[in-house]
Design a protein around this motif. Structure first.
Motif, PDB file in Angstrom:
ATOM      1  N   ASN A 107      40.062  40.264  42.564  1.00 23.87           N
ATOM      2  CA  ASN A 107      40.275  41.002  41.321  1.00 23.87           C
ATOM      3  C   ASN A 107      41.577  41.816  41.299  1.00 23.87           C
ATOM      4  N   GLY A 108      42.304  41.664  40.208  1.00 24.78           N
ATOM      5  CA  GLY A 108      43.426  42.563  39.950  1.00 24.78           C
ATOM      6  C   GLY A 108      44.683  42.343  40.772  1.00 24.78           C
ATOM      7  N   ARG A 138      36.300  38.598  32.454  1.00 22.09           N
ATOM      8  CA  ARG A 138      36.860  39.946  32.369  1.00 22.09           C
ATOM      9  C   ARG A 138      37.304  40.294  30.951  1.00 22.09           C
ATOM     10  N   SER A 139      36.922  41.462  30.487  1.00 26.69           N
ATOM     11  CA  SER A 139      37.311  41.900  29.152  1.00 26.69           C
ATOM     12  C   SER A 139      38.816  41.805  28.970  1.00 26.69           C
ATOM     13  N   GLY A 140      39.236  41.279  27.856  1.00 29.05           N
ATOM     14  CA  GLY A 140      40.661  41.233  27.533  1.00 29.05           C
ATOM     15  C   GLY A 140      41.437  40.130  28.225  1.00 29.05           C
ATOM     16  N   GLY A 200      39.031  36.852  38.508  1.00 35.33           N
ATOM     17  CA  GLY A 200      39.095  37.416  39.853  1.00 35.33           C
ATOM     18  C   GLY A 200      37.712  37.415  40.472  1.00 35.33           C
ATOM     19  N   ARG A 202      35.532  38.502  44.282  1.00 32.30           N
ATOM     20  CA  ARG A 202      35.513  38.978  45.664  1.00 32.30           C
ATOM     21  C   ARG A 202      35.303  37.801  46.578  1.00 32.30           C
ATOM     22  N   HIS A 203      36.052  37.771  47.685  1.00 32.89           N
ATOM     23  CA  HIS A 203      35.912  36.637  48.598  1.00 32.89           C
ATOM     24  C   HIS A 203      34.615  36.703  49.386  1.00 32.89           C
ATOM     25  N   GLU A 229      47.850  40.181  47.092  1.00 30.66           N
ATOM     26  CA  GLU A 229      48.851  41.209  46.804  1.00 30.66           C
ATOM     27  C   GLU A 229      49.371  41.843  48.081  1.00 30.66           C
ATOM     28  N   LEU A 231      49.983  44.757  48.650  1.00 32.79           N
ATOM     29  CA  LEU A 231      49.386  46.067  48.916  1.00 32.79           C
ATOM     30  C   LEU A 231      48.174  45.989  49.836  1.00 32.79           C
ATOM     31  N   VAL A 232      47.499  44.860  49.850  1.00 33.87           N
ATOM     32  CA  VAL A 232      46.229  44.755  50.558  1.00 33.87           C
ATOM     33  C   VAL A 232      46.447  44.845  52.071  1.00 33.87           C
ATOM     34  N   LYS A 260      53.283  41.773  43.944  1.00 33.39           N
ATOM     35  CA  LYS A 260      53.512  43.216  44.107  1.00 33.39           C
ATOM     36  C   LYS A 260      54.358  43.547  45.336  1.00 33.39           C
TER      37      LYS A 260
ATOM     38  N   GLY B 111      46.663  47.169  38.794  1.00 30.92           N
ATOM     39  CA  GLY B 111      45.492  46.374  39.136  1.00 30.92           C
ATOM     40  C   GLY B 111      44.449  47.095  39.983  1.00 30.92           C
ATOM     41  N   GLY B 143      47.372  42.707  26.661  1.00 23.82           N
ATOM     42  CA  GLY B 143      45.920  42.725  26.476  1.00 23.82           C
ATOM     43  C   GLY B 143      45.229  43.991  26.945  1.00 23.82           C
ATOM     44  N   ASP B 146      42.939  45.500  24.212  1.00 28.50           N
ATOM     45  CA  ASP B 146      41.775  44.634  23.990  1.00 28.50           C
ATOM     46  C   ASP B 146      40.743  44.808  25.107  1.00 28.50           C
ATOM     47  N   GLN B 147      41.251  44.903  26.323  1.00 27.68           N
ATOM     48  CA  GLN B 147      40.369  45.070  27.475  1.00 27.68           C
ATOM     49  C   GLN B 147      39.546  46.357  27.349  1.00 27.68           C
ATOM     50  N   GLN B 150      37.055  46.147  24.343  1.00 33.62           N
ATOM     51  CA  GLN B 150      35.855  45.345  24.608  1.00 33.62           C
ATOM     52  C   GLN B 150      34.883  46.075  25.534  1.00 33.62           C
ATOM     53  N   SER B 224      40.814  48.040  49.101  1.00 37.72           N
ATOM     54  CA  SER B 224      41.362  47.117  50.101  1.00 37.72           C
ATOM     55  C   SER B 224      42.818  47.416  50.440  1.00 37.72           C
ATOM     56  N   ILE B 225      43.334  48.526  49.937  1.00 37.72           N
ATOM     57  CA  ILE B 225      44.749  48.830  50.164  1.00 37.72           C
ATOM     58  C   ILE B 225      45.022  49.076  51.645  1.00 37.72           C
ATOM     59  N   GLY B 226      46.201  48.682  52.085  1.00 32.01           N
ATOM     60  CA  GLY B 226      46.570  48.800  53.493  1.00 32.01           C
ATOM     61  C   GLY B 226      47.506  49.961  53.759  1.00 32.01           C
ATOM     62  N   LYS B 249      36.274  48.770  44.028  1.00 35.66           N
ATOM     63  CA  LYS B 249      36.070  47.494  44.723  1.00 35.66           C
ATOM     64  C   LYS B 249      35.464  47.696  46.107  1.00 35.66           C
TER      65      LYS B 249
END
Ligand SMILES: Nc1nc2c(ncn2[C@@H]2O[C@H](COP(=O)(O)OP(=O)(O)OP(=O)(O)O)[C@@H](O)[C@H]2O)c(=O)[nH]1
Ligand SMILES: Nc1nc2c(ncn2[C@@H]2O[C@H](COP(=O)(O)OP(=O)(O)OP(=O)(O)O)[C@@H](O)[C@H]2O)c(=O)[nH]1
Ligand SMILES: [Mg+2]
Ligand SMILES: [Mg+2]
Lengths: 309, 306
Positions: A107-108, A138-140, A200, A202-203, A229, A231-232, A260, B111, B143, B146-147, B150, B224-226, B249
């Protein structure tokens, strides 16, 4: 990086003890660059294997020797064994059938955005592209692609480039069915490429991951690209492995898009983690939020960022 | 689930040591090493881990321990304290009051889960009797409105946004003013994703903040950020002085150490965690019970009060 042996210069036969301290420093250096520990340990082990029993060159410290060996190890792991030329592959089927690319990931991470960037790249190469709105959850998500399609159309109209359209069936429908129908529609309408967006997931979500197998069967994509990404953190390893394994026997991922990259400075370790986990090559880097912010991987510059102190 | 494996490993390392018959310095070093590896694999900031290693070594100072000291208890307590320090900044988050307008602004990286979470939070307050609403100040992402629309519609939360206005500051100001007039109690402002490397985006965030003068700014962070978590969160703290963190998440497989490093780097409490993509997937967060649970407390439970 551990300067302990800075003074040991020239013609020394390296033992495990000589290497240990400096390699610890090297491992920590990689960890700070956001390389997953598993990958950092493997790289350091391979450097150790390479160097034990070797003589350092004259005027070369242990530290510099290790640096050199690590640069080689990184270059080796990041360099694809069989380089992929997307444009040539598309060319090869053009006029016969549409070339199908699908984008997956958690996701994302930037799936829809980077799909749009790839579309822009293809449009500049004058292809006719159909975007399939396969994220029906996902909305949108559908409106997001509608906006991208409209923007890209305006851009390409001005630049006398290719053509783009959106295939959408709203929300709640089965993504695999939409993907298959989009490909059929593209074939009828003479599109060169179909780009399929997906929701998206989750694995570690069994249910959503297992639906990817059916998706691949029905859409028959030429390329399945996973977006991860920059960032992960350590999760990159498992993300890559689980997506690589999700498409059933005999079908794997074809490449990564690491998005990213502009948000992490020199901490680009995610690239290493993902390739380490799977051996799948990195095809593109996402370097911003605009359509032109897509790069092909340049191994040298990534190695430079990773080794920079 | 976030930090579960980490907790298990740390717990195992501590109890292996404290159960072993000859508790010597070598075994102690082994435990410290194992704890640090577990933290690194959980994405806890590398420098923080080095600090924590030193701190445990100093507090326990194995060589100088008097024979009478209960070593096991001291080791357990030290490890627990250090972990609580990581996630507990001892700062009280803002508490909205009924009968007045409380403006809450969301900020964070691209995100991270801002838009999804702002509806969850509005709904959370609505379910507790607040009059809650949403303002979409993301005029950049395709979008985005819209997101939000909704999600808000599904959750029956009133919302404000614009499909034509391109200035997020103007939309934010207009939306917040309108809802204040209508006596809404919780006004949540969603903003675009941004990162510290783009100064323009940070300037824009500050301008939105000046326009809506939030009672609380919340940074939303992906679980999940590193290793980038520390620098990014510090930069957001400096520019927007957020007063709370929401980690999203956490239903993923990541261990969450990066997001927790952001807590340590900015001395800001986590107030909620996101546990899924659906509207109700939001949980309150409190550090001490969290670490206790994390370490599967049992025999450590007695140490929580101090
Ligand atoms: N800075 C930066 N932001 C990016 C990049 N790629 C995507 N983004 C941003 O990341 C956010 C999420 O992008 P999306 O494309 O919607 O991500 P997604 O994976 O499709 O998300 P879901 O469909 O919700 O799972 C957006 O704000 C994008 O602008 C990139 O390379 N750099
Ligand atoms: N599994 C899971 N997914 C989540 C959670 N929170 C958000 N997501 C998903 O993460 C993706 C990104 O969420 P958004 O709310 O669009 O993120 P954002 O921060 O608003 O993104 P930008 O506005 O582009 O910066 C979406 O696919 C969400 O459904 C969560 O707690 N668990
Ligand atoms: Mg998407
Ligand atoms: Mg958003």
């Amino acid at each position: 990086i551990g300067g302990l042996f800075r003074n040991v210069v020239g013609g020394k036969k390296l033992t495990r003890e000589d290497l240990n301290k400096s390699l610890k420093g090297m491992e920590e250096h990689l960890l700070k660059k956001n390389v997953a520990r598993e990958a950092a340990v493997r790289l350091c082990d391979s450097v150790e294997q390479d160097l034990i029993g070797m003589k350092t060159g004259s005027f070369t410290s242990v530290e510099a020797t290790i640096r050199g060996a690590m640069e080689r190890a990184l270059r080796q792991i990041l360099t694809p064994t069989s380089p992929l030329d997307l444009l040539r592959e598309i060319q090869a089927v053009q006029g016969k059938r549409p070339y199908v690319i699908s984008i997956v990931g958690v996701n994302g991470v930037g799936k829809s955005t980077n799909l749009s960037k790839i579309c822009y790249f293809l449009l500049q190469n004058k292809y006719r592209v159909l975007i399939a709105a396969g994220d029906t959850f996902r909305s949108g998500a559908v409106e997001q692609l509608r906006v991208h399609t409209r923007n890209l159309r305006e851009l390409t109209a001005r630049q006398n480039a290719g053509e783009v359209d959106l295939y959408e069936r709203g929300y709640g429908k089965d993504a695999a069915t939409i993907a298959r129908d989009a490909v059929t529609y593209a074939a009828q309408q003479g599109f060169d490429v179909v780009l399929i967006d997906t929701a998206g997931r989750r694995h570690n979500d069994q249910r959503l991951m297992s639906s990817l197998e059916k998706f691949a069967k029905m859409a028959q994509p030429d390329k399945i690209l996973m977006v991860g990404e920059a960032l992960v953190g350590s999760d990159a390893v498992q993300q890559a492995r689980n997506f690589d394994a999700a498409f059933g026997a005999g079908r794997r991922l074809d490449g990564f898009i690491v998005s990213k990259c502009d948000t992490v400075g020199d901490m680009v370790g995610t690239l290493v983690s993902m390739v380490h986990a799977t051996g799948i090559p990195v095809l593109f880097l996402g370097t911003g939020q605009h359509y032109s912010d897509l790069r092909t991987l340049r191994v040298e510059s990534v190695v430079e960022l990773l080794m920079r102190t | 689930m976030v930090l579960q494996d980490l907790g298990r490993r740390i717990n195992a390392a501590v109890s292996d040591l404290t159960r072993s018959p000859n508790l010597d310095e070598k075994a102690f070093d082994g435990m410290v090493k194992e704890i640090c590896s577990a933290l690194i694999e959980a994405d806890v900031n590398v420098k923080l881990v080095a600090g924590l290693r030193k701190s445990i070594r100093n507090t326990v100072s194995f060589k100088d321990l008097a024979p009478g000291v209960n070593k096991k208890r001291l080791i357990q307590k030290t490890v627990f304290d250090e972990l609580v320090k990581l996630v507990d900044p001892h700062a009280e988050p803002f508490k909205p009051k009924k009968g007045k307008s409380n403006v809450i602004m969301f900020v964070g990286l691209q995100g991270a889960g801002k838009t999804t979470t702002c509806t969850k939070l509005a709904r959370w307050y609505a379910a507790r009797g607040f009059k809650a609403c949403l303002v979409c100040a993301d005029t950049f992402r395709a979008g985005a409105f819209d997101q939000l629309k909704q999600n808000a519609t599904k959750a029956k939360i009133p919302y404000f946004g614009s499909l034509t206005q391109t200035d997020p500051v103007a939309v934010a100001r207009e939306g917040v003013e309108k809802f204040k007039k209508e006596r809404f109690e919780i006004i949540i402002v969603d903003t675009s994703g941004r990162h510290r490397q783009e100064q323009d985006l940070f300037d824009e965030m500050v301008q939105i903040q000046q326009a809506v003068r939030p009672d609380q700014t919340i940074m939303v962070m992906d679980g999940s950020i590193g290793q980038a978590a520390e620098q990014q969160s510090r930069a957001f703290k400096e520019a927007a002085d957020f007063g709370a963190i929401i980690i999203t998440k956490t239903d993923g497989a990541a261990a969450g150490g990066g997001a927790i490093s952001a807590v340590a780097a900015t001395h800001t409490p986590i107030v909620f965690i996101g546990t899924g993509e659906h509207m109700l997937d939001l949980e309150r967060f409190a550090p001490q019970p969290f670490v206790s649970k994390l370490l599967g407390m049992g025999d450590m439970a007695g140490l929580v009060e101090h």
